[in-house]
Design an enzyme around this catalytic site. Structure first.
Site, mmCIF file in Angstrom:
data_model
loop_
_atom_site.group_PDB
_atom_site.id
_atom_site.type_symbol
_atom_site.label_atom_id
_atom_site.label_comp_id
_atom_site.label_asym_id
_atom_site.label_seq_id
_atom_site.Cartn_x
_atom_site.Cartn_y
_atom_site.Cartn_z
ATOM 1 N N ASP A 56 74.536 8.050 72.638
ATOM 2 C CA ASP A 56 74.427 8.781 71.251
ATOM 3 C C ASP A 56 73.824 7.553 70.459
ATOM 4 O O ASP A 56 74.145 7.653 68.995
ATOM 5 C CB ASP A 56 75.806 8.923 71.144
ATOM 6 C CG ASP A 56 76.994 7.752 70.999
ATOM 7 O OD1 ASP A 56 76.406 6.970 71.761
ATOM 8 O OD2 ASP A 56 77.819 7.659 70.373
ATOM 9 N N GLU A 57 72.808 6.915 70.856
ATOM 10 C CA GLU A 57 72.174 5.871 70.184
ATOM 11 C C GLU A 57 70.727 6.207 69.703
ATOM 12 O O GLU A 57 70.179 6.708 70.762
ATOM 13 C CB GLU A 57 72.240 4.659 70.898
ATOM 14 C CG GLU A 57 73.567 3.575 70.937
ATOM 15 C CD GLU A 57 73.675 2.651 71.830
ATOM 16 O OE1 GLU A 57 74.321 1.712 71.798
ATOM 17 O OE2 GLU A 57 72.621 2.713 72.897
#
Lengths: 340, 198
Positions: A255-256
């Site tokens: 989720d980066e």
């Protein structure tokens, strides 16, 4: 000087036959005799059909031509091009010929209108027709070769297009994230290297925004990976909408996300963009009739102040991100060197 | 489009061509063993530069056509072209040869027979009225395509074209062809002067 017409006529390279409407031969010159293996004296008084084997259709045509010449007092023509030959005669070709008999242009001219006699002037056109036939054959071969070449070109073009598509697909697979279609780590690295090189030369600044979704793991665990993936896709769209086309938006992993913002005047611009992204991402995302709230934390680093290579810049942004998370999430922080 | 003849000259020209067409029709009827009628011709005249355009115009929707060419030399000189669409050429060949099938050479030789008669009758008449002498060269025929007009050799040495529409009625068939008489300015002037004196 007296002119010996018979000698003159026998010396020319044209066949001469004089016949009446009943096809009785009145005269043949030496040229016709040589090419037909007959004696001029023997031919006189004979019917043309007893000397030459003329097919029925050609015979009918010959009679029509004789009638036309006598009626119109004008020449009438057989052409080698359309008829091949009228009278079967040996040709004088010494090489293998495509034609069994001499190809002839025959001009029928009125000789004696009262007696209904015409003169047939026969021109040997075998060489010409041979050349024409050769040309036609070569043209046909050329046309066939062109057709084959065109078909090959079309096949090559199809193969080339397929190859280009495959190359494009391979490039995309190697440089873009398969889920969000954003740039992947490889492309991010290339773009960042390019930015470093060009901005080192120009002395300009650019920023690195490191984003991490807050509590995404919980969402993934509670609602499932499918929902998690849809949230990531939505986030990617929001990031693209909030940035310029010249900026690079990449999925760094999980989720980066990382955004490269080029050509900035000051740190303030980066703060403004980060603030906007935090606000925009706060909007609930509708997935399967559910409104899911996602927030993000952002760490910011600035080239060249916070790093002059890939690792340094990412590390500085990561440190700032940690600061943002520590500050309660759903916010952004700019890297402060004292925090290292 | 240039009109080279006055109304009066055109009337006389029509009359002359009509006489020669009568002779030609009788001979054509004889060779077909049938009654043949060549209609009162429609005549116009154009500049040589408009020849290709006129050929395309007379062919209408047809692309392919048969073109015959024959030069005539002497004190009256020029060239005669004939244009036939494939349908007319095929119908005439069938009527002449009475064969179930006709190949391209059959069509070419039949069309040459037909055009030879019309050319001889017509040009012979012109020669007669201007008291000229002419000899005919061997004619040629080829199949051409309107879409490839630019590829064919240009005809040079003439300034004007007399266009004669020839409609030949045989049995129930109407065989349509167009005759183009190519003349230079000098020949056209000589023809016009002779017509004026008639």
């Amino acid at each position: 000087m007296s002119i010996h017409y018979e000698t003159l006529i026998d010396s020319i390279n044209v066949g001469i036959i004089t016949v009446d409407a009943n096809l009785t031969i009145h005269y043949i010159n030496k040229w016709v005799a040589v090419h037909s293996n007959i004696q001029p004296d023997e031919a006189q008084g004979q019917n043309l059909l007893s000397v030459f084997d003329i097919p029925e259709e050609k015979l009918k045509s010959l009679k029509r031509h004789i009638k036309a010449a006598l009626t119109l007092h004008s020449p009438s023509f057989f052409t080698a091009d359309a008829n091949g030959y009228l009278l079967a005669m040996q040709h004088s070709m010494t090489i293998k010929s495509a034609f069994e008999f001499m190809q002839q242009d025959v001009t029928i001219v009125p000789y004696d209108l009262e007696q209904k006699i015409v003169t047939m002037l026969i021109y040997d056109q075998t060489t010409l027709m041979e050349e024409k036939s050769k040309c036609n054959k070569e043209s046909a071969e050329l046309a066939r070769a062109v057709k084959i070449a065109n078909a090959t070109i079309r096949k090559l073009e199809t193969a080339r297009n397929k190859l280009v598509k495959q190359q494009d697909m391979i490039y995309k697979q190697a440089h873009y994230d398969h889920l969000t279609s954003l740039a992947n780590r490889t492309l991010l690295h290339q773009r960042l290297q390019l930015l470093i090189e060009s901005n080192l030369a120009s002395g300009k600044k650019f920023g690195v925004l490191f984003l991490d979704l807050d509590n995404f793991k919980e969402i993934n665990d509670s609602l499932g990976h499918d929902i998690g993936d849809m949230i990531l896709i939505n986030v990617a769209k929001t990031l693209l909408l909030a940035t310029r086309k010249t900026d690079t938006v990449a999925r760094f992993g999980g989720d980066e996300f990382i955004i490269l913002v080029d050509d900035i005047e000051s740190e303030e611009v980066l703060r403004h963009i980060a603030s906007k992204l935090v606000t925009n991402l706060q909007q609930p995302i509708r997935v399967h009739h559910m409104d899911i709230g996602v927030t993000t934390s952002i760490g910011i680093s600035l080239f060249p102040d916070h790093g002059k290579d890939f690792n340094q810049l990412i590390k500085s942004a990561d440190v700032a991100l940690y600061e943002a998370k520590s500050a309660g999430r759903n916010t952004y922080k700019v890297f402060a060197p004292s925090k290292l | 489009m240039v009109q080279h003849f006055s109304a009066q000259q055109e009337d006389i020209l029509k009359e002359l061509i009509n006489v020669s067409f009568g002779l030609a029709a009788s001979l054509i009827g004889d060779m077909l063993d049938n009654y043949a009628k060549l209609h009162l011709p429609e005549i116009s005249s154009i500049d040589i530069l408009n020849l290709n355009g006129k050929i395309i115009e007379v062919l209408g929707r047809e692309n392919e056509f048969y073109l015959t060419k024959q030069r005539f030399l002497g004190s009256f000189n020029g060239e005669v072209l004939f244009v036939f669409n494939p349908y007319s050429a095929h119908v005439f060949t069938h009527l002449l040869l009475q064969q179930a099938t006709c190949d391209d050479n059959d069509i070419k030789s039949s069309i040459l027979e037909l055009t030879n008669i019309i050319t001889s009758a017509c040009i012979g008449k012109f020669c007669e009225i201007i008291h000229g002498e002419t000899i005919f060269k061997v004619p040629s025929i080829e199949k051409r395509d309107v879409l490839e007009m630019d590829k064919y050799d240009k005809i040079e040495g003439y300034d004007n074209v007399i266009v004669i529409k020839t409609a030949l009625d045989i049995e129930k068939e109407n065989i349509l062809g167009h005759m183009f008489i190519l003349l230079n300015n000098e020949m056209l002037e000589q023809l016009k002067q002779t017509i004026d004196q008639l």
